[in-house]
Motif scaffolding. Structure first.
Motif, PDB file in Angstrom:
ATOM      1  N   SER A   1      75.862 -65.661  24.056  1.00 50.73           N
ATOM      2  CA  SER A   1      76.731 -65.021  23.405  1.00 50.73           C
ATOM      3  C   SER A   1      76.742 -63.201  23.664  1.00 50.73           C
ATOM      4  N   GLU A   2      75.663 -63.131  24.191  1.00 50.38           N
ATOM      5  CA  GLU A   2      75.442 -61.518  24.824  1.00 50.38           C
ATOM      6  C   GLU A   2      76.251 -61.380  25.987  1.00 50.38           C
ATOM      7  N   LEU A   3      76.114 -62.521  26.754  1.00 45.84           N
ATOM      8  CA  LEU A   3      76.808 -62.477  28.121  1.00 45.84           C
ATOM      9  C   LEU A   3      78.316 -62.428  27.897  1.00 45.84           C
ATOM     10  N   LEU A   4      78.981 -63.097  27.141  1.00 45.80           N
ATOM     11  CA  LEU A   4      80.210 -62.967  26.799  1.00 45.80           C
ATOM     12  C   LEU A   4      80.649 -61.718  26.446  1.00 45.80           C
ATOM     13  N   GLU A   5      79.737 -60.911  25.485  1.00 45.85           N
ATOM     14  CA  GLU A   5      80.306 -59.548  25.179  1.00 45.85           C
ATOM     15  C   GLU A   5      79.900 -58.421  26.237  1.00 45.85           C
ATOM     16  N   MET A   6      79.538 -58.810  27.466  1.00 44.34           N
ATOM     17  CA  MET A   6      79.341 -57.991  28.531  1.00 44.34           C
ATOM     18  C   MET A   6      80.745 -57.394  29.163  1.00 44.34           C
ATOM     19  N   ARG A   7      80.819 -56.129  29.344  1.00 47.63           N
ATOM     20  CA  ARG A   7      81.999 -55.557  30.017  1.00 47.63           C
ATOM     21  C   ARG A   7      81.960 -54.835  31.303  1.00 47.63           C
ATOM     22  N   VAL A   8      82.858 -54.737  31.989  1.00 45.00           N
ATOM     23  CA  VAL A   8      82.241 -54.059  33.337  1.00 45.00           C
ATOM     24  C   VAL A   8      81.689 -52.801  33.147  1.00 45.00           C
ATOM     25  N   ALA A   9      82.160 -51.960  31.983  1.00 45.65           N
ATOM     26  CA  ALA A   9      81.449 -50.781  31.997  1.00 45.65           C
ATOM     27  C   ALA A   9      80.127 -50.875  31.536  1.00 45.65           C
ATOM     28  N   ASP A  10      79.444 -51.865  31.057  1.00 49.31           N
ATOM     29  CA  ASP A  10      78.166 -52.244  30.784  1.00 49.31           C
ATOM     30  C   ASP A  10      77.306 -52.256  32.140  1.00 49.31           C
ATOM     31  N   LEU A  11      78.024 -52.381  33.211  1.00 49.84           N
ATOM     32  CA  LEU A  11      77.276 -52.481  34.336  1.00 49.84           C
ATOM     33  C   LEU A  11      77.237 -51.234  35.339  1.00 49.84           C
ATOM     34  N   VAL A  12      75.904 -51.138  35.783  1.00 48.42           N
ATOM     35  CA  VAL A  12      75.495 -49.700  36.451  1.00 48.42           C
ATOM     36  C   VAL A  12      74.782 -50.458  37.716  1.00 48.42           C
ATOM     37  N   LEU A  13      75.434 -49.913  39.017  1.00 47.14           N
ATOM     38  CA  LEU A  13      75.319 -50.585  40.183  1.00 47.14           C
ATOM     39  C   LEU A  13      74.662 -49.086  41.033  1.00 47.14           C
ATOM     40  N   GLY A  14      73.488 -49.253  41.754  1.00 42.41           N
ATOM     41  CA  GLY A  14      72.975 -48.320  42.419  1.00 42.41           C
ATOM     42  C   GLY A  14      71.743 -48.400  43.141  1.00 42.41           C
ATOM     43  N   SER A  15      70.773 -47.446  43.581  1.00 38.80           N
ATOM     44  CA  SER A  15      69.614 -47.376  43.907  1.00 38.80           C
ATOM     45  C   SER A  15      69.039 -48.556  42.931  1.00 38.80           C
ATOM     46  N   THR A  16      68.995 -48.345  41.736  1.00 40.09           N
ATOM     47  CA  THR A  16      68.437 -48.983  40.456  1.00 40.09           C
ATOM     48  C   THR A  16      69.549 -49.295  39.667  1.00 40.09           C
ATOM     49  N   SER A  17      69.791 -50.963  39.723  1.00 41.22           N
ATOM     50  CA  SER A  17      71.052 -51.306  39.006  1.00 41.22           C
ATOM     51  C   SER A  17      70.452 -51.996  37.560  1.00 41.22           C
ATOM     52  N   TRP A  18      71.294 -51.871  36.599  1.00 41.61           N
ATOM     53  CA  TRP A  18      71.027 -52.700  35.388  1.00 41.61           C
ATOM     54  C   TRP A  18      72.230 -52.819  34.402  1.00 41.61           C
ATOM     55  N   VAL A  19      72.095 -53.447  33.467  1.00 48.16           N
ATOM     56  CA  VAL A  19      73.234 -53.592  32.788  1.00 48.16           C
ATOM     57  C   VAL A  19      72.804 -53.469  31.232  1.00 48.16           C
ATOM     58  N   GLN A  20      73.814 -53.001  30.473  1.00 45.53           N
ATOM     59  CA  GLN A  20      73.618 -52.905  29.035  1.00 45.53           C
ATOM     60  C   GLN A  20      74.057 -54.235  28.290  1.00 45.53           C
ATOM     61  N   ILE A  21      73.206 -54.707  27.481  1.00 44.77           N
ATOM     62  CA  ILE A  21      73.296 -55.863  26.752  1.00 44.77           C
ATOM     63  C   ILE A  21      73.352 -55.519  25.010  1.00 44.77           C
ATOM     64  N   HIS A  22      74.563 -56.183  24.704  1.00 49.39           N
ATOM     65  CA  HIS A  22      74.569 -55.820  23.267  1.00 49.39           C
ATOM     66  C   HIS A  22      74.062 -56.928  22.407  1.00 49.39           C
ATOM     67  N   GLY A  23      73.158 -56.851  21.798  1.00 53.99           N
ATOM     68  CA  GLY A  23      72.333 -57.631  20.872  1.00 53.99           C
ATOM     69  C   GLY A  23      72.824 -57.834  19.570  1.00 53.99           C
ATOM     70  N   LYS A  24      72.309 -58.749  18.762  1.00 53.41           N
ATOM     71  CA  LYS A  24      72.442 -59.033  17.394  1.00 53.41           C
ATOM     72  C   LYS A  24      72.240 -57.863  16.616  1.00 53.41           C
ATOM     73  N   GLY A  25      72.961 -57.591  15.654  1.00 57.34           N
ATOM     74  CA  GLY A  25      72.581 -56.456  14.889  1.00 57.34           C
ATOM     75  C   GLY A  25      72.731 -55.073  15.390  1.00 57.34           C
ATOM     76  N   ARG A  26      73.780 -54.935  16.376  1.00 54.26           N
ATOM     77  CA  ARG A  26      73.784 -53.775  17.091  1.00 54.26           C
ATOM     78  C   ARG A  26      72.658 -53.358  17.739  1.00 54.26           C
ATOM     79  N   LYS A  27      71.827 -54.191  18.083  1.00 55.70           N
ATOM     80  CA  LYS A  27      70.668 -53.775  18.971  1.00 55.70           C
ATOM     81  C   LYS A  27      70.824 -53.912  20.462  1.00 55.70           C
ATOM     82  N   ASP A  28      71.209 -52.671  20.988  1.00 56.77           N
ATOM     83  CA  ASP A  28      71.393 -52.573  22.451  1.00 56.77           C
ATOM     84  C   ASP A  28      70.262 -52.366  23.300  1.00 56.77           C
ATOM     85  N   ARG A  29      70.232 -53.118  24.385  1.00 53.25           N
ATOM     86  CA  ARG A  29      69.039 -52.818  25.135  1.00 53.25           C
ATOM     87  C   ARG A  29      69.656 -52.726  26.707  1.00 53.25           C
TER      88      ARG A  29
END
Length: 208
Positions: A166-194
């Protein structure tokens, strides 16, 4: 309906979804859908047992005896597992807590329902896959096709981040950051993002 109640059950139920869940608690679409399905089953059971349509149901009808009968119906007739039974009860209890704040005169009924315990059940230990099995799963999609490339990215992201489907399905392009250190913003249950770092192999798949 009790004369002491100023808001009938249909009004309280509508406000529970439109105001409490969506406007005040900002619950996820999945939670709203799960709660909606729980009340669809409850209302259908009420029509069968009480011979009342939703517009004629009173809060007093939804007492502990009725709710226990509904939960028994889920397990006996619908063959729901304990986890599903508990999820339906959680939706009902959430509604009753809302009713207690909107209609204090219904506290006796509310308390009787809130006193119904969740059923305990044993949770089986979750097994793990070997590295060879993981590599086989990641290699399964056909990288010569668009759908295969998509599936490979999804599987690699799930493995890398530990995200729920369900968290994967909520991911959007804007949640992805690519660079020397890449990461993705995950929107968890209860509005708990990480924010979760991506391994170089996973990040490379998103730009290939």
């Amino acid at each position: 309906m009790s004369k002491s109640l100023t808001q009938p059950f249909p009004v309280l139920l509508q406000k529970f979804f439109t105001q409490r869940l969506l406007l005040q608690q900002h619950v996820s679409h999945c939670t709203v859908t799960a709660y909606r399905d729980s009340f669809r089953l409850l209302l259908a059971f009420a029509y069968q047992r009480l011979h009342k349509r939703p517009s004629n149901i009173a809060i007093e009808d939804l007492n502990a005896s009725f709710i226990l009968a509904f939960l028994h119906h889920l397990e006996r007739d619908r063959h729901n597992c304990i986890r599903s039974r508990n999820a339906r009860l959680a939706a009902i209890r959430s509604f009753m807590e809302y009713v207690s704040s909107e209609e204090p005169s219904a506290l006796a009924t509310v308390r009787s329902v809130l006193a119904i315990p969740m059923k305990r059940f044993e949770q089986p230990l979750v097994g793990s896959l070997s590295r060879e099995h993981i590599e086989a799963i990641l290699a399964a999609p056909d990288m010569e096709t668009w759908t295969g490339q998509r599936d490979r990215v999804m599987l690699a992201t799930l493995y890398n981040t530990g995200a729920r489907v369900s968290e994967l399905l909520e991911m959007r392009v804007a949640d992805l950051v690519l660079g020397s250190t890449s990461w993705v913003q995950i929107h968890g249950k209860g509005r708990k993002d990480r924010s979760v770092p991506l391994w170089p192999d996973t990040a490379s798949l998103t730009v290939s």
